[in-house]
Write a protein that holds these residues in place. Structure first.
Motif, short mmCIF file in Angstrom:
data_model
loop_
_atom_site.label_atom_id
_atom_site.label_comp_id
_atom_site.label_asym_id
_atom_site.label_seq_id
_atom_site.Cartn_x
_atom_site.Cartn_y
_atom_site.Cartn_z
N ARG A 1 18.62 9.01 103.16
CA ARG A 1 20.01 8.68 102.90
C ARG A 1 20.14 7.78 101.68
NH1 ARG A 1 22.56 11.01 107.13
NH2 ARG A 1 21.29 11.16 108.96
N ALA A 2 19.10 7.02 101.39
CA ALA A 2 19.15 6.15 100.22
C ALA A 2 19.06 6.96 98.93
CB ALA A 2 18.00 5.15 100.28
N LEU A 3 18.65 8.21 99.01
CA LEU A 3 18.53 9.05 97.82
C LEU A 3 19.87 9.65 97.40
CD1 LEU A 3 15.28 10.95 98.83
CD2 LEU A 3 15.51 8.83 97.53
N ARG A 4 20.79 9.73 98.32
CA ARG A 4 22.08 10.36 98.06
C ARG A 4 22.85 9.69 96.91
NH1 ARG A 4 26.51 13.27 100.83
NH2 ARG A 4 25.02 14.06 102.32
N PRO A 5 23.05 8.35 96.93
CA PRO A 5 23.87 7.73 95.87
C PRO A 5 23.38 7.98 94.44
CG PRO A 5 23.62 6.22 97.70
CD PRO A 5 22.71 7.37 97.97
N PRO A 6 22.08 7.77 94.13
CA PRO A 6 21.69 7.99 92.73
C PRO A 6 21.84 9.45 92.29
CG PRO A 6 19.77 7.44 94.07
CD PRO A 6 20.97 7.25 94.93
N LEU A 7 21.64 10.38 93.20
CA LEU A 7 21.81 11.79 92.85
C LEU A 7 23.28 12.15 92.67
CD1 LEU A 7 19.12 13.31 95.24
CD2 LEU A 7 19.02 13.23 92.74
N GLY B 1 26.27 13.58 89.49
CA GLY B 1 27.05 14.79 89.71
C GLY B 1 26.41 15.81 90.62
N PHE B 2 25.28 15.48 91.22
CA PHE B 2 24.66 16.41 92.16
C PHE B 2 25.42 16.38 93.47
CE2 PHE B 2 20.88 15.27 89.55
CZ PHE B 2 20.54 16.54 89.14
N GLN B 3 25.58 17.55 94.07
CA GLN B 3 26.10 17.62 95.44
C GLN B 3 24.88 17.60 96.34
OE1 GLN B 3 28.53 21.08 95.83
NE2 GLN B 3 30.10 20.29 94.46
N VAL B 4 24.93 16.76 97.37
CA VAL B 4 23.76 16.56 98.22
C VAL B 4 24.10 16.97 99.65
CG1 VAL B 4 22.10 14.88 99.09
CG2 VAL B 4 23.01 14.65 96.76
N ALA B 5 23.28 17.83 100.22
CA ALA B 5 23.39 18.20 101.63
C ALA B 5 22.12 17.69 102.31
CB ALA B 5 23.51 19.72 101.78
N GLU B 6 22.27 17.17 103.52
CA GLU B 6 21.11 16.61 104.22
C GLU B 6 20.82 17.38 105.49
OE1 GLU B 6 21.06 12.29 104.69
OE2 GLU B 6 22.70 12.20 103.25
N ALA B 7 19.53 17.45 105.82
CA ALA B 7 19.07 18.03 107.07
C ALA B 7 17.93 17.14 107.56
CB ALA B 7 18.59 19.46 106.87
N SER B 8 17.99 16.71 108.80
CA SER B 8 16.96 15.81 109.31
C SER B 8 15.79 16.55 109.93
CB SER B 8 17.57 14.85 110.33
OG SER B 8 18.12 15.57 111.42
N ARG B 9 15.94 17.83 110.17
CA ARG B 9 14.88 18.64 110.78
C ARG B 9 14.65 19.89 109.94
NH1 ARG B 9 13.97 17.05 115.92
NH2 ARG B 9 13.20 19.06 116.63
N GLY B 10 13.45 20.41 109.99
CA GLY B 10 13.12 21.62 109.24
C GLY B 10 14.00 22.80 109.61
N GLU B 11 14.29 22.92 110.89
CA GLU B 11 15.13 24.03 111.36
C GLU B 11 16.51 23.97 110.72
OE1 GLU B 11 13.51 21.86 113.30
OE2 GLU B 11 12.23 23.00 114.68
N GLU B 12 17.08 22.76 110.63
CA GLU B 12 18.40 22.58 110.01
C GLU B 12 18.36 22.96 108.53
OE1 GLU B 12 20.03 18.63 110.56
OE2 GLU B 12 19.07 18.50 112.53
N ALA B 13 17.30 22.55 107.85
CA ALA B 13 17.17 22.87 106.43
C ALA B 13 17.12 24.38 106.22
CB ALA B 13 15.93 22.21 105.85
N LEU B 14 16.36 25.07 107.04
CA LEU B 14 16.23 26.53 106.91
C LEU B 14 17.55 27.22 107.19
CD1 LEU B 14 12.71 26.90 108.52
CD2 LEU B 14 13.30 27.22 106.10
N GLY C 1 23.74 28.94 102.60
CA GLY C 1 24.32 28.35 101.40
C GLY C 1 23.47 28.60 100.18
N SER C 2 23.94 28.09 99.06
CA SER C 2 23.23 28.22 97.80
C SER C 2 22.87 26.83 97.29
CB SER C 2 24.14 28.93 96.79
OG SER C 2 23.52 28.99 95.54
N TYR C 3 21.60 26.63 96.98
CA TYR C 3 21.11 25.32 96.55
C TYR C 3 20.29 25.47 95.28
CZ TYR C 3 22.63 24.00 101.18
OH TYR C 3 23.40 23.79 102.29
N ASP C 4 20.30 24.42 94.47
CA ASP C 4 19.53 24.41 93.22
C ASP C 4 18.12 23.90 93.42
OD1 ASP C 4 21.65 25.39 91.68
OD2 ASP C 4 22.48 23.39 91.45
N VAL D 1 15.33 21.68 96.59
CA VAL D 1 15.13 21.09 97.90
C VAL D 1 14.20 19.90 97.75
CG1 VAL D 1 14.11 21.44 100.19
CG2 VAL D 1 15.42 23.28 99.12
N LEU D 2 14.58 18.77 98.36
CA LEU D 2 13.71 17.61 98.48
C LEU D 2 13.24 17.61 99.93
CD1 LEU D 2 15.87 14.93 96.63
CD2 LEU D 2 14.24 16.56 95.68
#
Length: 181
Positions: free
Chosen positions: A1-7, A11-24, A30-33, A35-36
């Motif tokens: 969550r600390a990575l969200r503000p600097p990104l 101008g980056f849009q940031v989506a978060e997922a706390s589990r691998g299943e959520e990320a997949l 969706g469309s993403y540029d 993945v961290l």
């Protein structure tokens, strides 16, 4: 969550997922540029999530973020197609610069879109489709192998140093063994 503000400041849009299943699930819908990805995720771990991301979207840039500094973890992640591997702690500024470099390397090249053939079309490289065919058969390549092949194919006959190939593929000085590309 600390990575969200600097990104987000850049101008980056940031989506978060706390589990691998959520990320997949998010990647499927969706469309993403880029993945961290953290190796130490609950549920399916980061390495397995990376493996699945590569099967879903082979060209999607993936930057691994982790506290695990073990060489085997790094090697495994890079072999599975991670584009970068950053160990914690790191500064938000470093992360932003790495994300920008990753996106810069992964943007479509205006010269892409042409098919190159070699050896009387025994080897065909289709950069637009990100495909290589050898004797008519599709060849599976890792992102690093793809980058090296394209770098070598763009100027046939040119001799490259290891440094030039690493910088062409990784875009920055890679800290690996001297005899490994």
């Amino acid at each position: 969550r600390a990575l969200r503000p600097p990104l987000m400041e850049l101008g980056f849009q940031v989506a978060e997922a706390s589990r691998g299943e959520e990320a997949l699930m998010a990647l499927r819908s969706g469309s993403y540029d880029a993945v961290l990805l953290d190796i130490n995720m609950p549920g399916i771990g980061g390495i397995e999530t990376l493996r699945r991301i590569r099967s879903l979207q082979p060209r999607l840039p993936v930057l691994m973020l982790t506290v695990r500094d073990d060489e085997e973890d790094k090697v495994q992640a890079l072999e599975l197609g991670a584009d970068d591997y950053v160990t914690k702690p790191f500064s938000p500024r470093e992360l932003v610069l790495r994300v920008q470099a990753l996106l810069r390397r992964c943007r479509p090249d205006p010269n892409e879109g042409e098919c190159s053939s070699f050896g009387g079309a025994l080897l065909v490289i289709d950069e637009a489709r990100h495909e290589v065919h050898h004797q008519g058969k599709l060849v599976a390549l890792s992102p690093t192998e793809w980058g090296i092949l394209c770098a070598l194919a763009r100027v046939p006959g040119r001799v490259y140093s290891r440094y030039e190939l690493v910088n062409s593929v990784r875009g920055y000085e890679w800290d690996g063994y001297e005899r490994v590309v």
